[in-house]
Write an enzyme that holds these catalytic residues in place. Structure first.
Site, PDB file in Angstrom:
ATOM      1  N   ALA A  18       0.814  -1.224   0.000  1.00  0.00           N
ATOM      2  CA  ALA A  18       0.000   0.000   0.000  1.00  0.00           C
ATOM      3  C   ALA A  18       0.849   1.276   0.000  1.00  0.00           C
ATOM      4  CB  ALA A  18      -0.934  -0.018   1.215  1.00  0.00           C
ATOM      5  N   ASP A  99      -5.623  -1.620  -6.247  1.00  0.00           N
ATOM      6  CA  ASP A  99      -6.081  -0.388  -6.923  1.00  0.00           C
ATOM      7  C   ASP A  99      -5.930  -0.458  -8.449  1.00  0.00           C
ATOM      8  OD1 ASP A  99      -3.185   1.021  -5.293  1.00  0.00           O
ATOM      9  OD2 ASP A  99      -3.240   0.056  -7.265  1.00  0.00           O
ATOM     10  N   HIS A 114      -3.860 -10.057  -4.106  1.00  0.00           N
ATOM     11  CA  HIS A 114      -5.093  -9.847  -3.311  1.00  0.00           C
ATOM     12  C   HIS A 114      -6.265  -9.416  -4.175  1.00  0.00           C
ATOM     13  CE1 HIS A 114      -2.299  -9.207   0.382  1.00  0.00           C
ATOM     14  NE2 HIS A 114      -2.465 -10.470   0.080  1.00  0.00           N
ATOM     15  N   CYS A 122     -20.458 -11.690  -8.358  1.00  0.00           N
ATOM     16  CA  CYS A 122     -21.608 -12.133  -7.558  1.00  0.00           C
ATOM     17  C   CYS A 122     -21.179 -13.271  -6.633  1.00  0.00           C
ATOM     18  CB  CYS A 122     -22.725 -12.624  -8.495  1.00  0.00           C
ATOM     19  SG  CYS A 122     -24.120 -13.354  -7.598  1.00  0.00           S
ATOM     20  N   CYS A 125     -23.434 -16.480  -8.108  1.00  0.00           N
ATOM     21  CA  CYS A 125     -23.189 -17.105  -9.428  1.00  0.00           C
ATOM     22  C   CYS A 125     -21.837 -16.709 -10.020  1.00  0.00           C
ATOM     23  CB  CYS A 125     -24.306 -16.711 -10.399  1.00  0.00           C
ATOM     24  SG  CYS A 125     -24.202 -15.000 -10.947  1.00  0.00           S
ATOM     25  N   SER A 182       4.531  -3.293   4.920  1.00  0.00           N
ATOM     26  CA  SER A 182       4.980  -3.627   6.288  1.00  0.00           C
ATOM     27  C   SER A 182       5.328  -5.118   6.361  1.00  0.00           C
ATOM     28  CB  SER A 182       3.858  -3.295   7.292  1.00  0.00           C
ATOM     29  OG  SER A 182       2.734  -4.132   7.009  1.00  0.00           O
ATOM     30  N   ASN A 206      10.924   1.107   2.540  1.00  0.00           N
ATOM     31  CA  ASN A 206       9.716   1.278   3.340  1.00  0.00           C
ATOM     32  C   ASN A 206       9.954   2.362   4.381  1.00  0.00           C
ATOM     33  OD1 ASN A 206       6.994   0.094   3.585  1.00  0.00           O
ATOM     34  ND2 ASN A 206       7.620  -0.099   5.726  1.00  0.00           N
TER      35      ASN A 206
END
Ligand code: APR
Length: 233
Positions: A18, A99, A114, A122, A125, A182, A206
């Site tokens: 992120a 995103d 992810h 749905c 279905c 992280s 990071n």
């Protein structure tokens, strides 16, 4: 050092979290100042339990995040990574982000561990929809089933094809660069370790320390990713 490693490497894989999208305006999850999970308990909102038992709060929360990924855009750093793929400087991206900004910026080889907030499907279905349905307050499929974002909720397994692609890319890497994570969520956070065990050089960029820093050949804590990528470019 990172420039030297990039020049020396034959197969470079970039792993993003992120922190890659905060400079686009999207909040991350665990930053000490404004991470999403500082305000909400993920197990209560980003889980199959919330989807099954708390649908109002679930759809309200994800409608906000869908608005975010439709309103905000990739930043310069995303475009630099896409350019580096075209130039052969990096070979692929493994992302935890949902995103879709890497693909919007032109990256072709992206494994979305992810899933993506750009799509819904749905729950009954599995028919696919664009996530703009949520912006239009449409939460049901033609079949009557509930529409949910095509992301991995806590309690769900990762998409097999993305996981397999990420595993193969990690095995091939001789340089593995983490940008903005992280590294606190499994199994995604295993990929830097697998790369390292395979003899790859590991670089972690990071703003905050991570539990994997001790395995890294280089840690960059004092730079924003976008700024660092612009300097390197
Ligand atoms: N430059 C460098 N680092 C940054 C920047 C930036 N501009 N902005 C934020 N960071 C760092 C933060 O310090 C933080 O440690 O990025 C890291 C983001 O970590 P998380 O918020 O935990 O996000 P991430 O690691 O992607 O979370 C993994 O958790 O909730 C689940 O599925 C969700 O994919 C997500 C997963």
């Amino acid at each position: 050092m990172l420039k030297k490693l990039l020049n020396e490497a034959n197969y470079t894989v970039v792993f993003t979290g992120a922190g890659m999208s905060t400079e686009s305006g999207l909040p991350d999850f665990r930053s000490s100042n404004n991470g999403l999970w500082k305000k909400k308990d993920p197990s209560k909102i980003a889980s199959t339990d919330a989807l099954n038992n708390n649908i109002e709060e679930f759809t309200a929360f994800y409608r906000e995040r869908v608005i975010g990924v439709k309103e905000y855009k990739p930043h310069k750093g995303h475009y630099i990574l896409a350019d580096w793929e075209r130039q052969g400087i990096i070979q692929s991206i493994i992302t935890q982000n949902v995103d879709g900004f890497h693909q919007m910026a032109g990256s072709k080889r992206v494994a979305e561990l992810h899933g993506t907030l750009q799509k819904l499907h749905c729950q009954t279905c599995r028919k696919g929809y664009d996530s703009k349905e949520y912006i239009r307050n449409e939460y049901h499929c033609d079949c009557g089933g509930i529409l949910r974002p095509s992301i991995v909720l806590f309690g769900e397994t990762l998409p097999e094809d993305a996981f397999q692609a990420a595993f193969e890319e990690t095995q091939r890497a001789d340089l593995f660069i983490v940008l903005g994570s992280s590294l606190s969520v499994t199994p995604a956070n295993q990929f830097p370790l697998i790369a390292k065990e395979n003899g790859a050089r590991l670089v972690i960029v990071n703003q905050e320390k991570t539990d994997m820093d001790l395995y890294a050949d280089q840690v960059v804590n004092n730079e924003k990713i976008g700024v660092l990528l612009e300097k390197l470019a």
